[in-house]
Design a protein around this motif. Structure first.
Motif, PDB file in Angstrom:
ATOM      1  N   TYR A 111       1.424  -3.513   8.015  1.00  0.00           N
ATOM      2  CA  TYR A 111       2.315  -2.344   8.039  1.00  0.00           C
ATOM      3  C   TYR A 111       3.537  -2.575   7.155  1.00  0.00           C
ATOM      4  O   TYR A 111       4.229  -3.583   7.320  1.00  0.00           O
ATOM      5  N   ARG A 112       3.759  -1.654   6.232  1.00  0.00           N
ATOM      6  CA  ARG A 112       4.977  -1.725   5.410  1.00  0.00           C
ATOM      7  C   ARG A 112       5.478  -0.317   5.190  1.00  0.00           C
ATOM      8  O   ARG A 112       4.709   0.565   4.811  1.00  0.00           O
ATOM      9  N   HIS A 113       6.785  -0.126   5.395  1.00  0.00           N
ATOM     10  CA  HIS A 113       7.364   1.198   5.221  1.00  0.00           C
ATOM     11  C   HIS A 113       7.694   1.408   3.747  1.00  0.00           C
ATOM     12  O   HIS A 113       8.839   1.322   3.318  1.00  0.00           O
ATOM     13  N   GLU A 114       6.635   1.649   2.965  1.00  0.00           N
ATOM     14  CA  GLU A 114       6.799   1.893   1.525  1.00  0.00           C
ATOM     15  C   GLU A 114       6.625   3.379   1.278  1.00  0.00           C
ATOM     16  O   GLU A 114       6.236   4.123   2.161  1.00  0.00           O
ATOM     17  N   LYS A 115       6.872   3.784   0.030  1.00  0.00           N
ATOM     18  CA  LYS A 115       6.667   5.192  -0.305  1.00  0.00           C
ATOM     19  C   LYS A 115       5.166   5.420  -0.491  1.00  0.00           C
ATOM     20  O   LYS A 115       4.572   4.850  -1.402  1.00  0.00           O
ATOM     21  N   PRO A 116       4.555   6.244   0.365  1.00  0.00           N
ATOM     22  CA  PRO A 116       3.102   6.395   0.260  1.00  0.00           C
ATOM     23  C   PRO A 116       2.685   7.063  -1.039  1.00  0.00           C
ATOM     24  O   PRO A 116       3.357   7.999  -1.487  1.00  0.00           O
ATOM     25  N   GLN A 117       1.666   6.579  -1.661  1.00  0.00           N
ATOM     26  CA  GLN A 117       1.070   7.170  -2.864  1.00  0.00           C
ATOM     27  C   GLN A 117      -0.336   6.592  -2.972  1.00  0.00           C
ATOM     28  O   GLN A 117      -0.719   5.777  -2.142  1.00  0.00           O
ATOM     29  N   LYS A 118      -1.056   7.008  -4.007  1.00  0.00           N
ATOM     30  CA  LYS A 118      -2.423   6.514  -4.129  1.00  0.00           C
ATOM     31  C   LYS A 118      -2.439   4.979  -4.202  1.00  0.00           C
ATOM     32  O   LYS A 118      -1.739   4.392  -5.008  1.00  0.00           O
ATOM     33  N   GLY A 119      -3.196   4.351  -3.337  1.00  0.00           N
ATOM     34  CA  GLY A 119      -3.292   2.888  -3.348  1.00  0.00           C
ATOM     35  C   GLY A 119      -2.127   2.199  -2.658  1.00  0.00           C
ATOM     36  O   GLY A 119      -2.044   0.973  -2.631  1.00  0.00           O
ATOM     37  N   ARG A 120      -1.178   2.965  -2.130  1.00  0.00           N
ATOM     38  CA  ARG A 120      -0.049   2.361  -1.417  1.00  0.00           C
ATOM     39  C   ARG A 120       0.173   3.146  -0.129  1.00  0.00           C
ATOM     40  O   ARG A 120       0.480   4.330  -0.165  1.00  0.00           O
TER      41      ARG A 120
END
Ligand code: AMP
Length: 423
Positions: A111-120
């Motif tokens: 789990y990582r609170h990153e900016k969701p996008q394709k592949g992330r």
């Protein structure tokens, strides 16, 4: 209010879940063949574990962790990666002391609170291995080769292995001092968001994604150009073993891991198909200092983490739909007793054939015979077995071969033998 899944966390269902199963069982199979045992650690750990194990001064710890207080007021976090938990477990249970060599793998959600996008995503899955004990460059090469083998076998497109060395601690220390000084002297050229990292994590300037950092990095002295003998020998060893195993690699000084406990080999599996900014499928390295940092006896270690969402994006194959071996059709009867008998026979037989390892479907919602045949065709069942009034009375059932449309009448008592022969 409509309740929805958390942003960046995905639901997975067939046909995609079938590909997940294939990828995961391939990981397990490769690990079995290379002698790696599965370790399962909790998804939630003390926040302190990741501060120490992943490191202060990393994006993960500073900005991306899902951290919360539980009902006792303890600070807990969802794991952002797999290594810290595995090392904690090894130290806590003395596993690395009991075994001179310990080979472990894990598969699980991170789990990582990153900016969701394709592949992330905010929930993603990693397959990782950790090899504890050996200091030799053979161990680095084995770990790299295992990941390579997995990615190849699973069918990842455009795969490339990139490698560098972070050298031994004693060799790196004077280099880092020099690097820190140069960055400070050229502070106006260092990207704003990187400036706090100069003291804690200067090496990461080499994998900063901005153009200004890239331009600056191109002019900086390279650690690889000032290796001491031990570091150079270790790196040569890894390269030689990989060459012996037929694994191609590219030397890329921009592959860095910015934490103190990393030494020697650092590597990444990348794919040209993923685009320029997020082309990493996985990465790893040697982290000889981590076990000690976690309170254990000094124990050399090397490992990798591979992102399974990225692996899935790179598969050329679509999953195959599994066809039933047999569809048991139970026609409706006006005679309740006969109906019950055919149901009893049909369901018993289905369970039996399934227990022999075949995929069997049974009509579950009392469709007409026509409806059942339609469903059998839609599912592309190999055979259909009709168990109706005539069949129950005569003791013979009709077995229909759906591939050539032939059918045979067979005694109920022999049906299992006949099916085992045909399937
Ligand atoms: P890291 O632990 O950051 O070295 O990541 C190892 C691998 O995990 C990466 O190469 C990616 O394939 C995958 N990964 C890391 N972060 C994410 C994310 N937010 N979403 C999907 N995959 C990720």
């Amino acid at each position: 209010m409509k309740i929805q899944a958390i942003k960046g966390m995905n639901d997975i269902v067939a046909p995609e879940s079938r590909l997940w199963q294939m990828v995961e069982s391939k990981a397990r199979e490769v690990c079995r063949n290379w002698g790696y045992e599965e370790v399962r650690t909790p998804i939630v750990e003390s926040t302190a574990l990741f501060h120490r194990g992943v490191g202060e001064g990393t994006d993960i710890v500073e900005k991306e962790m899902y951290t919360f207080e539980d009902r006792n007021g303890d600070s807990l976090s969802l794991r952002p990666e797999g290594t810290a938990g595995v090392v904690r477990a090894c130290v806590e249970h003395g596993w690395t002391i009991q075994n001179s060599i310990l080979k472990l793998f894990y598969i699980g959600a991170m789990y990582r609170h990153e900016k969701p996008q394709k592949g992330r995503y905010r929930q993603f899955h990693q397959f990782g291995i950790e090899l504890f004990g050996p200091t030799s460059s053979r161990a680095d090469a084995e770990v790299i080769a295992l990941g390579w083998e997995f990615l190849k076998q699973v069918g990842v497109k455009g795969l490339e292995l990139r490698m560098s060395t972070l050298a031994s601690e004693s060799c790196r220390k004077p280099y880092l001092q020099k690097l820190t000084k140069i960055l400070k002297d050229n502070i106006e050229r260092v990207p704003q968001d990187f400036r706090p990292r100069i003291e804690t994590n200067p090496l990461r300037i080499f994998d900063h994604k901005s153009e200004e950092a890239k331009a600056l990095a191109a002019e900086l002295p390279r650690l690889m150009d000032s290796l001491d003998e031990e570091s150079a020998q270790h790196f040569e060893g890894v390269k030689r073993h990989l060459t012996d195993m037929g694994i191609p690699f590219v030397i890329d000084p921009n592959v860095v891991r910015g934490l103190d406990y990393y030494v020697h080999t650092a590597f990444e599996y990348v794919s040209s198909e993923l685009g320029r900014t997020q082309n990493a499928v996985g990465g790893g390295g040697r982290y000889d200092g981590l076990v000690e940092l976690m309170g254990g006896r000094p124990t050399p270690a090397v490992g990798f983490g591979i992102g399974l969402e990225r692996v899935l994006m790179l598969l050329s194959e679509k999953s195959e739909v599994v066809r039933p071996d047999l569809f048991v059709a139970i026609p409706e009867s006006e005679n309740a007793e006969v109906q019950q008998k055919s149901e009893e026979f049909g369901f018993k037989l289905a369970v039996k054939v399934r227990s022999e390892g075949h995929y069997v479907e049974v009509d579950l919602d009392g469709r007409s015979m026509k409806g059942q045949m339609k469903r059998a065709v839609k599912l592309n069942s190999r055979f259909v077995l009709i168990v109706g009034e005539n069949e129950v009375q005569s003791g013979k059932v009709v077995l229909k071969d759906m591939d050539n449309q032939s059918q045979v009448e067979v005694p109920m008592s022999q049906i299992l033998d006949i099916l085992s022969e045909k399937l």
